[in-house]
Write a protein that holds these residues in place. Sequence first.
Motif, PDB file in Angstrom:
ATOM      1  N   HIS A  48      -0.059 101.968  67.296  1.00 38.01           N
ATOM      2  CA  HIS A  48       0.952 101.889  68.341  1.00 38.01           C
ATOM      3  C   HIS A  48       0.323 101.847  69.725  1.00 38.01           C
ATOM      4  CE1 HIS A  48       3.385 103.335  64.944  1.00 38.01           C
ATOM      5  NE2 HIS A  48       4.374 102.728  65.548  1.00 38.01           N
ATOM      6  N   CYS A  49      -0.916 101.423  69.800  1.00 38.09           N
ATOM      7  CA  CYS A  49      -1.591 101.369  71.101  1.00 38.09           C
ATOM      8  C   CYS A  49      -0.745 100.571  72.091  1.00 38.09           C
ATOM      9  CB  CYS A  49      -2.977 100.731  70.960  1.00 38.09           C
ATOM     10  SG  CYS A  49      -3.863 100.682  72.524  1.00 38.09           S
ATOM     11  N   PRO A  50      -0.412 101.196  73.232  1.00 33.94           N
ATOM     12  CA  PRO A  50       0.510 100.552  74.164  1.00 33.94           C
ATOM     13  C   PRO A  50      -0.146  99.559  75.127  1.00 33.94           C
ATOM     14  CG  PRO A  50      -0.007 102.763  74.914  1.00 33.94           C
ATOM     15  CD  PRO A  50      -0.773 102.555  73.630  1.00 33.94           C
ATOM     16  N   CYS A  51      -1.452  99.329  75.026  1.00 34.49           N
ATOM     17  CA  CYS A  51      -2.084  98.427  75.999  1.00 34.49           C
ATOM     18  C   CYS A  51      -1.659  96.982  75.751  1.00 34.49           C
ATOM     19  CB  CYS A  51      -3.599  98.567  75.984  1.00 34.49           C
ATOM     20  SG  CYS A  51      -4.441  97.580  74.732  1.00 34.49           S
ATOM     21  N   ALA A  52      -1.796  96.167  76.752  1.00 32.09           N
ATOM     22  CA  ALA A  52      -1.302  94.789  76.695  1.00 32.09           C
ATOM     23  C   ALA A  52      -2.000  93.997  75.597  1.00 32.09           C
ATOM     24  CB  ALA A  52      -1.497  94.117  78.043  1.00 32.09           C
ATOM     25  N   ALA A  53      -3.315  94.192  75.436  1.00 31.94           N
ATOM     26  CA  ALA A  53      -4.065  93.427  74.443  1.00 31.94           C
ATOM     27  C   ALA A  53      -3.570  93.715  73.026  1.00 31.94           C
ATOM     28  CB  ALA A  53      -5.555  93.747  74.548  1.00 31.94           C
ATOM     29  N   CYS A  54      -3.347  94.983  72.716  1.00 31.67           N
ATOM     30  CA  CYS A  54      -2.885  95.341  71.372  1.00 31.67           C
ATOM     31  C   CYS A  54      -1.460  94.876  71.131  1.00 31.67           C
ATOM     32  CB  CYS A  54      -2.993  96.844  71.143  1.00 31.67           C
ATOM     33  SG  CYS A  54      -4.692  97.417  71.005  1.00 31.67           S
ATOM     34  N   ARG A  55      -0.632  94.983  72.151  1.00 38.27           N
ATOM     35  CA  ARG A  55       0.750  94.523  71.957  1.00 38.27           C
ATOM     36  C   ARG A  55       0.778  93.025  71.700  1.00 38.27           C
ATOM     37  NH1 ARG A  55       2.844  97.634  76.667  1.00 38.27           N
ATOM     38  NH2 ARG A  55       2.927  95.589  77.609  1.00 38.27           N
ATOM     39  N   GLY A  97     -14.953 101.007  71.075  1.00 39.52           N
ATOM     40  CA  GLY A  97     -15.100 100.789  72.507  1.00 39.52           C
ATOM     41  C   GLY A  97     -13.790 100.589  73.240  1.00 39.52           C
ATOM     42  N   HIS A  98     -12.709 100.534  72.495  1.00 42.89           N
ATOM     43  CA  HIS A  98     -11.404 100.311  73.108  1.00 42.89           C
ATOM     44  C   HIS A  98     -10.923 101.587  73.796  1.00 42.89           C
ATOM     45  CE1 HIS A  98      -7.733  98.067  73.594  1.00 42.89           C
ATOM     46  NE2 HIS A  98      -7.014  99.063  73.110  1.00 42.89           N
ATOM     47  N   SER A  99     -10.476 101.477  75.039  1.00 44.67           N
ATOM     48  CA  SER A  99      -9.996 102.680  75.714  1.00 44.67           C
ATOM     49  C   SER A  99      -8.901 102.381  76.727  1.00 44.67           C
ATOM     50  CB  SER A  99     -11.152 103.401  76.409  1.00 44.67           C
ATOM     51  OG  SER A  99     -11.681 102.590  77.430  1.00 44.67           O
TER      52      SER A  99
HETATM   53 ZN   LIG Z   1      -4.973  98.758  72.824  1.00 44.96          ZN
END
Ligand SMILES: [Zn+2]
Length: 114
Positions: A48-55, A97-99
């Motif tokens: 459920h990572c809310p960052c733009a790349a994951c979405r 490395g994702h943060s």
């Molecule tokens: Zn993300």
Amino acid sequence: MSNVNPQALSAEQIQPVSLDLDLKNQTLHITWADGAVSRWPVAVLRQHCPCAACRTEKEQQSRTLLPVLKQAPAEKLEAVGGHLVGNYALQIEWSDGHSSGIYDYRYLRMLHAE
Ligand SMILES: [Zn+2]
């Protein structure tokens, strides 16, 4: 409980009184001011990572005919660190490395309701 209106959450419901990112057990534990307790395996948070790349990635996967072949082996990913952002969010650093995912408390409380 799956359709909670985020605007309906009270200040207490989105205020953690304790927040523990347990790197050894790879779980996030939050006790909320209204007494509710949330506990997630970090893998759920990464999904459920809310960052733009994951979405964007998730949207693309949902449009793909063979999403299973494109899914990364999520169980190999681990949380390696985390820190609070202001007084409203938790940022998690991952073993790949994702943060850039910033989990604000309102968002986490919404995950709790699911
Ligand atoms: Zn993300």
